[in-house]
Design an enzyme around this catalytic site. Structure first.
Site, PDB file in Angstrom:
ATOM      1  N   LYS A  49       0.843  -1.204   0.000  1.00 55.49           N
ATOM      2  CA  LYS A  49       0.000   0.000   0.000  1.00 55.49           C
ATOM      3  C   LYS A  49       0.878   1.253   0.000  1.00 55.49           C
ATOM      4  O   LYS A  49       0.636   2.201  -0.750  1.00 55.49           O
ATOM      5  CB  LYS A  49      -0.911   0.011   1.242  1.00 55.49           C
ATOM      6  CG  LYS A  49      -2.009  -1.055   1.192  1.00 55.49           C
ATOM      7  CD  LYS A  49      -2.740  -1.186   2.525  1.00 55.49           C
ATOM      8  CE  LYS A  49      -3.768  -2.308   2.479  1.00 55.49           C
ATOM      9  NZ  LYS A  49      -4.467  -2.537   3.757  1.00 55.49           N
ATOM     10  N   GLN A  93      -4.000  -1.015  10.042  1.00 54.24           N
ATOM     11  CA  GLN A  93      -4.066  -2.348   9.444  1.00 54.24           C
ATOM     12  C   GLN A  93      -4.631  -3.347  10.453  1.00 54.24           C
ATOM     13  O   GLN A  93      -4.205  -3.416  11.599  1.00 54.24           O
ATOM     14  CB  GLN A  93      -2.658  -2.781   8.984  1.00 54.24           C
ATOM     15  CG  GLN A  93      -2.608  -4.104   8.245  1.00 54.24           C
ATOM     16  CD  GLN A  93      -3.310  -4.092   6.882  1.00 54.24           C
ATOM     17  OE1 GLN A  93      -3.427  -3.041   6.240  1.00 54.24           O
ATOM     18  NE2 GLN A  93      -3.788  -5.239   6.444  1.00 54.24           N
ATOM     19  N   ASP A 116     -10.780   3.630   5.191  1.00 53.18           N
ATOM     20  CA  ASP A 116     -11.337   2.278   5.014  1.00 53.18           C
ATOM     21  C   ASP A 116     -12.860   2.230   5.136  1.00 53.18           C
ATOM     22  O   ASP A 116     -13.448   1.180   4.909  1.00 53.18           O
ATOM     23  CB  ASP A 116     -10.782   1.349   6.103  1.00 53.18           C
ATOM     24  CG  ASP A 116      -9.406   0.795   5.781  1.00 53.18           C
ATOM     25  OD1 ASP A 116      -9.248   0.245   4.683  1.00 53.18           O
ATOM     26  OD2 ASP A 116      -8.507   0.884   6.641  1.00 53.18           O
TER      27      ASP A 116
HETATM   28  N1  GUN Z   1      -6.906  -6.085   6.886  1.00 54.74           N
HETATM   29  C1  GUN Z   1      -7.375  -6.835   5.862  1.00 54.74           C
HETATM   30  N2  GUN Z   1      -7.958  -6.058   4.922  1.00 54.74           N
HETATM   31  C2  GUN Z   1      -7.860  -4.787   5.377  1.00 54.74           C
HETATM   32  C3  GUN Z   1      -8.282  -3.536   4.842  1.00 54.74           C
HETATM   33  O1  GUN Z   1      -8.879  -3.430   3.760  1.00 54.74           O
HETATM   34  N3  GUN Z   1      -7.969  -2.449   5.604  1.00 54.74           N
HETATM   35  C4  GUN Z   1      -7.336  -2.539   6.811  1.00 54.74           C
HETATM   36  N4  GUN Z   1      -7.125  -1.421   7.482  1.00 54.74           N
HETATM   37  N5  GUN Z   1      -6.941  -3.688   7.321  1.00 54.74           N
HETATM   38  C5  GUN Z   1      -7.200  -4.803   6.609  1.00 54.74           C
END
Ligand code: GUN
Length: 280
Positions: A49, A93, A116
Site C-alpha cells: 500500500k 491495518q 477504510d
Molecule cells: N486487513 C485486511 N484487509 C484490510 C483492509 O482493507 N484495511 C485494513 N485497514 N486492514 C485490513
C-alpha cells in the site's frame, strides 16, 4: 465464453489516472498507516500500500508499533494523526494484537480521515443510503469491476458468502443499493449449494480454499473471489478456479482480481478525502 475480470489491468489504469491528478497538486495527499505487531501477511500488505501511494506521488507516514503496544499508546497516536492538518487519510491495518480492542481503535479515527470506511459514523451512513466520506475499499473495488465490464446488478440474485465488517457486510449493503437481491451467507448457512445454484452472481469472501466448486455454480454465472488463502505456500482464493471458470460468464482470478482493486480504491479514497478536506 468466459471473460476474466482483470483487476490488475483496471487497477493500473486507475493508478495512472491518480498519478496524473496528483502531479498537478502543490500540496500532496498524505496517507498515514499504522501497523501494530509483526504479522507477516500484514507487513506485506502495508508495504504494498505504501509503495503504491508513493508511486502515485502521495506522501506516506508509516507508524510501526510493537506487538505489545498498549491500547492507550495506539489511541494517543490516532488522536495526534486526527489533529495533523497535513494527514488526510488514516489506515490502521487489521488484525490488531488480541489485547487491543479493535472497536475502540476504529472509533478513534476521525470519520473524515477514515480511508477504510470502518468507523461506525461512516458505516451508518452507508447503511442508511447517505454517502460516507468514502466507501470501503474492497466492496468499492468489486463494484467498480462490475461497472467497468458493464455487468448489470439490478434485479440480479447475488450471493455474498462471508459477513465480515471489511467485505461481506458492506458489500451486501452496496449491492442492495444497486437494486440486487442479496443473500448474505456465512458459516452457519444451510443449503449453501442450493442458494449458490440459484445465484446470478456469487462473491466469496469466506477465506476458505476450494469452498466454491463447479457443482455450486450455474451456467453463465458471475463469480468473484475475495479469498486469500495460503495452501502449500501458494496463494489460493476461495474458488476452484480451473473447474469453475468454464461455467462462468465472468470470473476474477487470484491473484490479479480483487486484490489490486482494493489497493487502487484505497489510493482513490486517499485522494477523495484530500479533496473533501481541501474543498475541491
Ligand atoms: N486487513 C485486511 N484487509 C484490510 C483492509 O482493507 N484495511 C485494513 N485497514 N486492514 C485490513
Amino acid at each position: 465464453m468466459t471473460v476474466i475480470l482483470d483487476g490488475k489491468l483496471l487497477a493500473d489504469k486507475i493508478t495512472q489516472n491518480l498519478k496524473k491528478k496528483t502531479s498537478g497538486l502543490k500540496v500532496k495527499p498524505k496517507l498515514a498507516v499504522i501497523l501494530a505487531g509483526d504479522n507477516p501477511a500484514s507487513l506485506i500488505y502495508v508495504r504494498n500500500k505504501q509503495k503504491r501511494a508513493e508511486e502515485i506521488g502521495f506522501e506516506t507516514l508509516f507508524l510501526p508499533m510493537p506487538k505489545d503496544v498498549s491500547e492507550e499508546n495506539l489511541l494517543e497516536n490516532i488522536y495526534i494523526l486526527n489533529e495533523m492538518k497535513e494527514v488526510n487519510a488514516i489506515l490502521v491495518q487489521l488484525p490488531l494484537p488480541s489485547h487491543i480492542n479493535k472497536f475502540s481503535v476504529i472509533e478513534a479515527i476521525a470519520p473524515e480521515k477514515d480511508v477504510d470506511c470502518f468507523n461506525s459514523i461512516n458505516v451508518g451512513k452507508l447503511l442508511c443510503g447517505y454517502s460516507p466520506y468514502v466507501p470501503p475499499c474492497t466492496p468499492k473495488g468489486i463494484i467498480r469491476l462490475f461497472d467497468n465490464y458493464n455487468i448489470e446488478l439490478e434485479g440480479k440474485n447475488v450471493l455474498v458468502i462471508g459477513r465480515s465488517n471489511i467485505v461481506g457486510k458492506p458489500l451486501s449493503v452496496m449491492f442492495q443499493a444497486r437494486n440486487a437481491t442479496v443473500t448474505a451467507a456465512h458459516s452457519k448457512t444451510k443449503n449453501l449449494k442450493e442458494i449458490a445454484l440459484n445465484s446470478d452472481i456469487i462473491v466469496s469472501a469466506a477465506g476458505c480454499a476450494n469452498l466454491v466448486t463447479a457443482d455450486f455454480v450455474k451456467e453463465g454465472a458471475v463469480v468473484v473471489d475475495v479469498g486469500i488463502n495460503r495452501v502449500n505456500d501458494r496463494l489460493r482464493g476461495d474458488v476452484d478456479f480451473e473447474n469453475v471458470a468454464p461455467k462462468t460468464s465472468y470470473i476474477t482470478p487470484v491473484p490479479g482480481g480483487v486484490g489490486p482493486m482494493t489497493i487502487a480504491m484505497l489510493m482513490e479514497n486517499t485522494l477523495e478525502l484530500y479533496q473533501i478536506q481541501n474543498h475541491n
